[in-house]
Structures are given as C-alpha cells and as structure tokens.
Design a protein around this motif. Structure first.
Motif, PDB file in Angstrom:
ATOM      1  N   HIS A 102       9.340  -4.617  19.398  1.00  0.00           N
ATOM      2  CA  HIS A 102       8.299  -5.346  20.132  1.00  0.00           C
ATOM      3  C   HIS A 102       8.600  -5.444  21.625  1.00  0.00           C
ATOM      4  CE1 HIS A 102      11.335  -8.431  19.433  1.00  0.00           C
ATOM      5  NE2 HIS A 102      10.770  -9.158  20.369  1.00  0.00           N
ATOM      6  N   ASN A 103       9.842  -5.229  22.035  1.00  0.00           N
ATOM      7  CA  ASN A 103      10.186  -5.294  23.462  1.00  0.00           C
ATOM      8  C   ASN A 103      10.384  -3.910  24.075  1.00  0.00           C
ATOM      9  OD1 ASN A 103      10.122  -8.080  23.871  1.00  0.00           O
ATOM     10  ND2 ASN A 103      12.204  -8.344  23.093  1.00  0.00           N
ATOM     11  N   ILE A 104       9.930  -2.876  23.399  1.00  0.00           N
ATOM     12  CA  ILE A 104      10.133  -1.503  23.868  1.00  0.00           C
ATOM     13  C   ILE A 104       8.797  -0.903  24.273  1.00  0.00           C
ATOM     14  CG2 ILE A 104      10.987   0.794  23.262  1.00  0.00           C
ATOM     15  CD1 ILE A 104      12.777  -0.509  21.188  1.00  0.00           C
ATOM     16  N   ASP A 105       8.765  -0.298  25.435  1.00  0.00           N
ATOM     17  CA  ASP A 105       7.567   0.385  25.920  1.00  0.00           C
ATOM     18  C   ASP A 105       7.540   1.795  25.340  1.00  0.00           C
ATOM     19  OD1 ASP A 105       5.542   1.664  27.326  1.00  0.00           O
ATOM     20  OD2 ASP A 105       5.936   0.529  29.158  1.00  0.00           O
ATOM     21  N   ILE A 106       6.492   2.109  24.587  1.00  0.00           N
ATOM     22  CA  ILE A 106       6.398   3.423  23.951  1.00  0.00           C
ATOM     23  C   ILE A 106       6.447   4.539  24.989  1.00  0.00           C
ATOM     24  CG2 ILE A 106       4.879   4.929  22.601  1.00  0.00           C
ATOM     25  CD1 ILE A 106       3.960   2.552  21.056  1.00  0.00           C
ATOM     26  N   ASN A 107       5.913   4.287  26.176  1.00  0.00           N
ATOM     27  CA  ASN A 107       5.871   5.319  27.211  1.00  0.00           C
ATOM     28  C   ASN A 107       7.268   5.682  27.720  1.00  0.00           C
ATOM     29  OD1 ASN A 107       4.423   7.057  28.990  1.00  0.00           O
ATOM     30  ND2 ASN A 107       4.872   5.624  30.653  1.00  0.00           N
ATOM     31  N   LEU A 108       8.233   4.747  27.555  1.00  0.00           N
ATOM     32  CA  LEU A 108       9.576   4.971  28.091  1.00  0.00           C
ATOM     33  C   LEU A 108      10.633   5.133  27.005  1.00  0.00           C
ATOM     34  CD1 LEU A 108       9.491   2.242  30.899  1.00  0.00           C
ATOM     35  CD2 LEU A 108       8.947   4.676  31.125  1.00  0.00           C
ATOM     36  N   THR A 109      10.257   4.961  25.761  1.00  0.00           N
ATOM     37  CA  THR A 109      11.250   4.861  24.704  1.00  0.00           C
ATOM     38  C   THR A 109      11.799   6.215  24.280  1.00  0.00           C
ATOM     39  OG1 THR A 109      11.654   3.965  22.507  1.00  0.00           O
ATOM     40  CG2 THR A 109       9.568   5.050  22.848  1.00  0.00           C
TER      41      THR A 109
ATOM     42  N   VAL B 230      -0.003   8.863  16.761  1.00  0.00           N
ATOM     43  CA  VAL B 230      -0.700   7.724  17.370  1.00  0.00           C
ATOM     44  C   VAL B 230      -1.307   8.194  18.685  1.00  0.00           C
ATOM     45  CG1 VAL B 230      -0.456   5.413  18.329  1.00  0.00           C
ATOM     46  CG2 VAL B 230       0.845   6.052  16.286  1.00  0.00           C
ATOM     47  N   LEU B 231      -2.547   7.838  18.934  1.00  0.00           N
ATOM     48  CA  LEU B 231      -3.227   8.254  20.154  1.00  0.00           C
ATOM     49  C   LEU B 231      -2.635   7.556  21.368  1.00  0.00           C
ATOM     50  CD1 LEU B 231      -5.507   9.816  21.559  1.00  0.00           C
ATOM     51  CD2 LEU B 231      -6.978   7.807  21.157  1.00  0.00           C
ATOM     52  N   ASP B 232      -2.184   8.347  22.339  1.00  0.00           N
ATOM     53  CA  ASP B 232      -1.696   7.820  23.608  1.00  0.00           C
ATOM     54  C   ASP B 232      -2.880   7.776  24.573  1.00  0.00           C
ATOM     55  OD1 ASP B 232      -0.592   7.369  26.122  1.00  0.00           O
ATOM     56  OD2 ASP B 232       1.248   8.472  25.647  1.00  0.00           O
ATOM     57  N   PRO B 233      -3.374   6.566  24.927  1.00  0.00           N
ATOM     58  CA  PRO B 233      -4.579   6.489  25.771  1.00  0.00           C
ATOM     59  C   PRO B 233      -4.367   7.017  27.183  1.00  0.00           C
ATOM     60  CG  PRO B 233      -3.595   4.326  25.485  1.00  0.00           C
ATOM     61  CD  PRO B 233      -2.854   5.246  24.570  1.00  0.00           C
ATOM     62  N   PHE B 234      -3.123   7.064  27.650  1.00  0.00           N
ATOM     63  CA  PHE B 234      -2.869   7.562  29.004  1.00  0.00           C
ATOM     64  C   PHE B 234      -2.885   9.090  29.028  1.00  0.00           C
ATOM     65  CE2 PHE B 234      -0.954   3.326  28.939  1.00  0.00           C
ATOM     66  CZ  PHE B 234      -1.540   2.775  30.069  1.00  0.00           C
ATOM     67  N   LYS B 235      -2.231   9.700  28.015  1.00  0.00           N
ATOM     68  CA  LYS B 235      -2.198  11.160  27.950  1.00  0.00           C
ATOM     69  C   LYS B 235      -3.414  11.725  27.209  1.00  0.00           C
ATOM     70  CE  LYS B 235       2.874  11.411  27.915  1.00  0.00           C
ATOM     71  NZ  LYS B 235       4.063  11.897  27.172  1.00  0.00           N
ATOM     72  N   ARG B 236      -4.128  10.851  26.501  1.00  0.00           N
ATOM     73  CA  ARG B 236      -5.281  11.252  25.712  1.00  0.00           C
ATOM     74  C   ARG B 236      -4.923  12.344  24.702  1.00  0.00           C
ATOM     75  NH1 ARG B 236     -10.437  11.251  29.955  1.00  0.00           N
ATOM     76  NH2 ARG B 236     -10.174   9.077  30.627  1.00  0.00           N
ATOM     77  N   GLU B 237      -3.797  12.131  24.056  1.00  0.00           N
ATOM     78  CA  GLU B 237      -3.358  13.042  23.006  1.00  0.00           C
ATOM     79  C   GLU B 237      -2.501  12.266  22.017  1.00  0.00           C
ATOM     80  OE1 GLU B 237       0.629  14.848  25.181  1.00  0.00           O
ATOM     81  OE2 GLU B 237      -1.227  16.011  25.182  1.00  0.00           O
ATOM     82  N   ASN B 238      -2.345  12.821  20.824  1.00  0.00           N
ATOM     83  CA  ASN B 238      -1.534  12.163  19.811  1.00  0.00           C
ATOM     84  C   ASN B 238      -0.049  12.303  20.131  1.00  0.00           C
ATOM     85  OD1 ASN B 238      -3.652  11.230  18.239  1.00  0.00           O
ATOM     86  ND2 ASN B 238      -3.740  13.099  17.002  1.00  0.00           N
ATOM     87  N   GLN B 239       0.688  11.233  19.849  1.00  0.00           N
ATOM     88  CA  GLN B 239       2.131  11.228  20.032  1.00  0.00           C
ATOM     89  C   GLN B 239       2.759  10.767  18.729  1.00  0.00           C
ATOM     90  OE1 GLN B 239       3.475   8.879  23.339  1.00  0.00           O
ATOM     91  NE2 GLN B 239       5.634   9.006  22.769  1.00  0.00           N
ATOM     92  N   ASN B 240       3.769  11.499  18.261  1.00  0.00           N
ATOM     93  CA  ASN B 240       4.444  11.126  17.016  1.00  0.00           C
ATOM     94  C   ASN B 240       5.337   9.912  17.239  1.00  0.00           C
ATOM     95  OD1 ASN B 240       3.306  13.117  15.403  1.00  0.00           O
ATOM     96  ND2 ASN B 240       4.870  14.622  15.956  1.00  0.00           N
ATOM     97  N   ILE B 241       5.130   8.881  16.432  1.00  0.00           N
ATOM     98  CA  ILE B 241       5.865   7.624  16.552  1.00  0.00           C
ATOM     99  C   ILE B 241       6.462   7.267  15.194  1.00  0.00           C
ATOM    100  CG2 ILE B 241       5.714   5.166  17.130  1.00  0.00           C
ATOM    101  CD1 ILE B 241       5.253   6.946  19.497  1.00  0.00           C
ATOM    102  N   ASN B 242       7.680   6.729  15.207  1.00  0.00           N
ATOM    103  CA  ASN B 242       8.298   6.220  13.980  1.00  0.00           C
ATOM    104  C   ASN B 242       7.731   4.832  13.680  1.00  0.00           C
ATOM    105  OD1 ASN B 242       9.896   8.512  13.987  1.00  0.00           O
ATOM    106  ND2 ASN B 242      11.620   7.501  14.986  1.00  0.00           N
ATOM    107  N   LEU B 243       6.924   4.734  12.636  1.00  0.00           N
ATOM    108  CA  LEU B 243       6.272   3.482  12.290  1.00  0.00           C
ATOM    109  C   LEU B 243       6.656   3.045  10.884  1.00  0.00           C
ATOM    110  CD1 LEU B 243       2.643   4.147  13.593  1.00  0.00           C
ATOM    111  CD2 LEU B 243       4.369   2.675  14.635  1.00  0.00           C
ATOM    112  N   LEU B 244       6.774   1.739  10.685  1.00  0.00           N
ATOM    113  CA  LEU B 244       7.018   1.200   9.352  1.00  0.00           C
ATOM    114  C   LEU B 244       5.711   1.152   8.569  1.00  0.00           C
ATOM    115  CD1 LEU B 244       9.508  -1.721  10.090  1.00  0.00           C
ATOM    116  CD2 LEU B 244      10.019   0.540   9.190  1.00  0.00           C
ATOM    117  N   THR B 245       5.792   1.548   7.310  1.00  0.00           N
ATOM    118  CA  THR B 245       4.624   1.556   6.431  1.00  0.00           C
ATOM    119  C   THR B 245       5.045   1.053   5.050  1.00  0.00           C
ATOM    120  OG1 THR B 245       4.947   3.771   5.512  1.00  0.00           O
ATOM    121  CG2 THR B 245       3.827   3.629   7.635  1.00  0.00           C
ATOM    122  N   ASN B 246       4.089   0.992   4.136  1.00  0.00           N
ATOM    123  CA  ASN B 246       4.365   0.642   2.732  1.00  0.00           C
ATOM    124  C   ASN B 246       4.202   1.876   1.850  1.00  0.00           C
ATOM    125  OD1 ASN B 246       3.045  -2.140   3.894  1.00  0.00           O
ATOM    126  ND2 ASN B 246       4.623  -2.540   2.368  1.00  0.00           N
ATOM    127  N   ALA B 247       4.841   2.984   2.243  1.00  0.00           N
ATOM    128  CA  ALA B 247       4.586   4.270   1.595  1.00  0.00           C
ATOM    129  C   ALA B 247       5.621   4.657   0.543  1.00  0.00           C
ATOM    130  CB  ALA B 247       4.506   5.376   2.646  1.00  0.00           C
TER     131      ALA B 247
END
Length: 362
Positions: A65-72, A124-141
């Motif tokens: 929650h304290n990490i900026d996706i653009n810089l991570t 996940v759609l990056d609104p600044f780059k207007r393209e999808n970016q692969n992100i490590n997300l938690l799910t119930n999979a």
C-alpha cells in the motif's frame, strides 16, 4: 502541491479521493454438523461435515500500500480486495473396544480447499502509458485437496504395560503450497510453446507440506514396588520404569533442478531462473526421518525419602536425519556450488600472496 507563503504543502484532496475506495462487504455461511451414535455396546460411529472460512489477514489486504507502481520493482506484490478462503471438510470414524484394555480407533477425512489466497501475475491497465502492465496481485485462485486415514491402537496390560501405536496416511495436493509458490517457481520459467511465462498450475500437484506416512507410538513398562516380591526377577525389576517414544516419518517433497552451482536447498525450494522443467513441481522427496527416545527410571528410598534416578536417551540408535539438502544434487554435497563459493576466495588469496611476494622482491 500548492505554494503558500513560500512553503509547499500537499493537497491531500486528490490522493485521498483517488487512492482510497470502499471494498465491497463479504459474507459467507459456514454450516457445521456433527453426529455420533453407538453401533454396539463396544462400537461407536461418528460423522462430521463442515464449511470453514478464513478471513484474509490485514497484511494480505494492504500488501504494497505504500509502494508506487510506477516506481516499483516488478517483483513486488500488491493487494486488492480479497474474498474469504473456504474449506469443505468431511470426516467419519469408528471406535471399537475389544476389551477394557484394548481400543482401536479409525478415522478417514477429506478436505477440499476451494479459494485459497495466492499471488498471480495479472495485466493491469496503466493509465499513464495507456497499456497493460503485468503486476503481482493477490487473488483467491488457489485450490487443493487433502485426504487421509488415521489409525490408532491403545493397549494396556494390568498396571505394568501401556502402549499406543498410531499410523497416518495422508495425501495433500494443490495448485500452490503457499501464497507465493507460483511466483517463486514456475512463473520464472518461459514456455517453449508460447514464448511466454508458464501459467499457474490448474491441475493438482503435490504440496510441499505433504508427508505421506507417519508412524508414531509410545511404549511404557512400569514395575511397581513389591512386584513379584521374593523372586529374582521381582528383585531386579521392581521400581524400574521404561518409557520409549518413536516416530518414523516419510520425507517432505522438493523439486530437483539442474545443477548450476547456485546452492538452492530443499525441501520446499524455489529456484529463480535456473529451473529447466526437468520434473514436475515437488516430485522428489526427502529421506525418511527416524527417531527413538528412551527414558529409564529407578525408584529408591533413602533416609525415609523417595528418590527417582533417571536416564534420558535421545535418538537411541544414533540415526542420521536430514532436514535439508541441495535441490540441485539431491544430496548434502554439491561440488559445483562449493567450487563457485571457494574459488573466488582462493583466487583472491593467491593474488594477494603474489602481490606481497612481488612487493618484498622490490
């Protein structure tokens, strides 16, 4: 950022309205039923069925929650709204008393895990780059299954002998042993067919926590004071006690990998980018663990006081048990890893020694 009197102050309106949102409420019924009844005067039957739920931890709900996706770093993990983990359990058992001194208990169980928390790589759609970016997300999979049989026999012979023997057969499979197993293993493998990263498992694989066989027990011999008084055997054994416990466990799974000298260890190992797909996840297993402990006691009466002498013997037969090995060799020795670690140090020492000799010659 707005300027006020030569200093800057953050305008919290924008980020407070954009970065925070209300998660949808979650609710789930968790019914449970248990019944037991006698079949005969010496035999009882029991049955249970339950739906169990697990609330995600606050850490899982707030990861990154304290990490900026653009810089991570792309290896960071981010949380999102998660549902309950759910497990469906079923068990039945039979308990039979052959006599007041001998009881046998057998139970069988099945557990289906249908929505475990796990990390996945999702676009996940990056609104600044207007393209999808692969992100490590938690799910119930993640999902899985655990089933097994427990057998226990209790036996008593008078006041002298008491013994318990227990055996468990268990099979635990799933699409992930923990929330991060996919990220730490096959997500780093590139498929030769698609040219993309390998997808997460959709078939049940052996869990890293699976221990198929467990045999354990306790045997106790206690000879009270005055036992067979007047006989040589009674004089020798009275006031003696012998208590032995033993455990024999089949090994935990691990994944053996090509030896590149990285020193990756099992069980439950990840393997970074060195895995080449030579075997299925967790298809190798550690050696068995064997242990016998013995406690011997002797009661004495000295100066009107009751004393007890004891000897506590651990690992009575001095068996060697392994709790880890090199996943690259399936052994406790890895010569390539040793060379990779020692050679730079040896080369540095030789270079230092050569420099010193040349300096002394000068």
């Amino acid at each position: 950022i707005s300027a006020t009197g030569g200093s800057t102050a953050a305008d919290t309106t924008a980020w407070s309205t954009c970065n925070f949102f209300d998660a949808e409420p979650h609710g789930m019924l968790a019914p449970s039923i248990r019944v037991s009844f006698p079949v005969t005067d010496r035999t009882g039957f029991r049955l249970s069925y339950a739906h169990q739920v697990q609330t995600p931890s606050f850490q899982q709900l707030a990861w990154g929650h304290n990490i900026d996706i653009n810089l991570t770093n792309t290896n960071n993990i981010f949380a999102r709204d998660l549902a309950f983990g759910k497990t469906i359990m079923f068990e039945f058992g039979i308990r039979h008393a052959f006599s007041d001194d001998m009881v046998l208990d057998i139970s069988a169980y099945n557990k289906d895990k249908v929505s475990d928390v796990t990390a996945r790589i999702l676009p996940v759609l990056d609104p600044f780059k207007r393209e999808n970016q692969n992100i490590n997300l938690l799910t119930n999979a993640d999902f899985g299954n655990v089933r097994g049989v427990d057998i226990r026999l209790d036996r008593r012979i008078g006041q002298i002998f008491q013994g318990t023997l227990a055996y468990t057969y268990q099979e635990a499979k799933g699409t992930g042993s923990d929330p991060f197993e996919y990220l730490n293993t096959i997500s780093r493998q590139i498929s030769s067919v698609t040219g993309d990263r390998a997808p997460p498992p959709q078939a049940l694989l052996m869990s890293a926590d699976n221990r198929v066989h467990t045999l354990a027990g306790n045997l106790a011999l206690n000879f009270p004071h005055g036992w067979r008084s007047g006989t040589a055997l009674g004089t020798l054994l009275q006031d003696f006690g012998f208590n032995a416990t033993f455990r024999f466990l089949s090994g935990l799974p691990y994944t053996q990998i090509i030896n590149t000298g990285t020193g990756t260890r099992g069980p439950g190992n990840g393997f970074g980018n060195v895995y080449t797909g030579t075997e299925r996840l967790n298809s190798a297993s550690m050696p068995w663990t064997k242990n016998v402990d013995l406690r011997v006691t002797r009661g004495l009466r000295v100066a009107g006081r009751d004393l007890t002498l004891f000897a506590d013997l651990r690992n009575l037969f001095d068996w060697t048990n392994l709790n880890g090995l090199f996943a690259e060799t399936g052994d406790v020795v890895n010569d390539m890893f040793k060379t990779n670690v020692v050679s730079p140090e040896t080369d540095a020492l030789l270079t230092e020694a050569g420099d010193r000799v040349r300096h002394e010659d000068v």
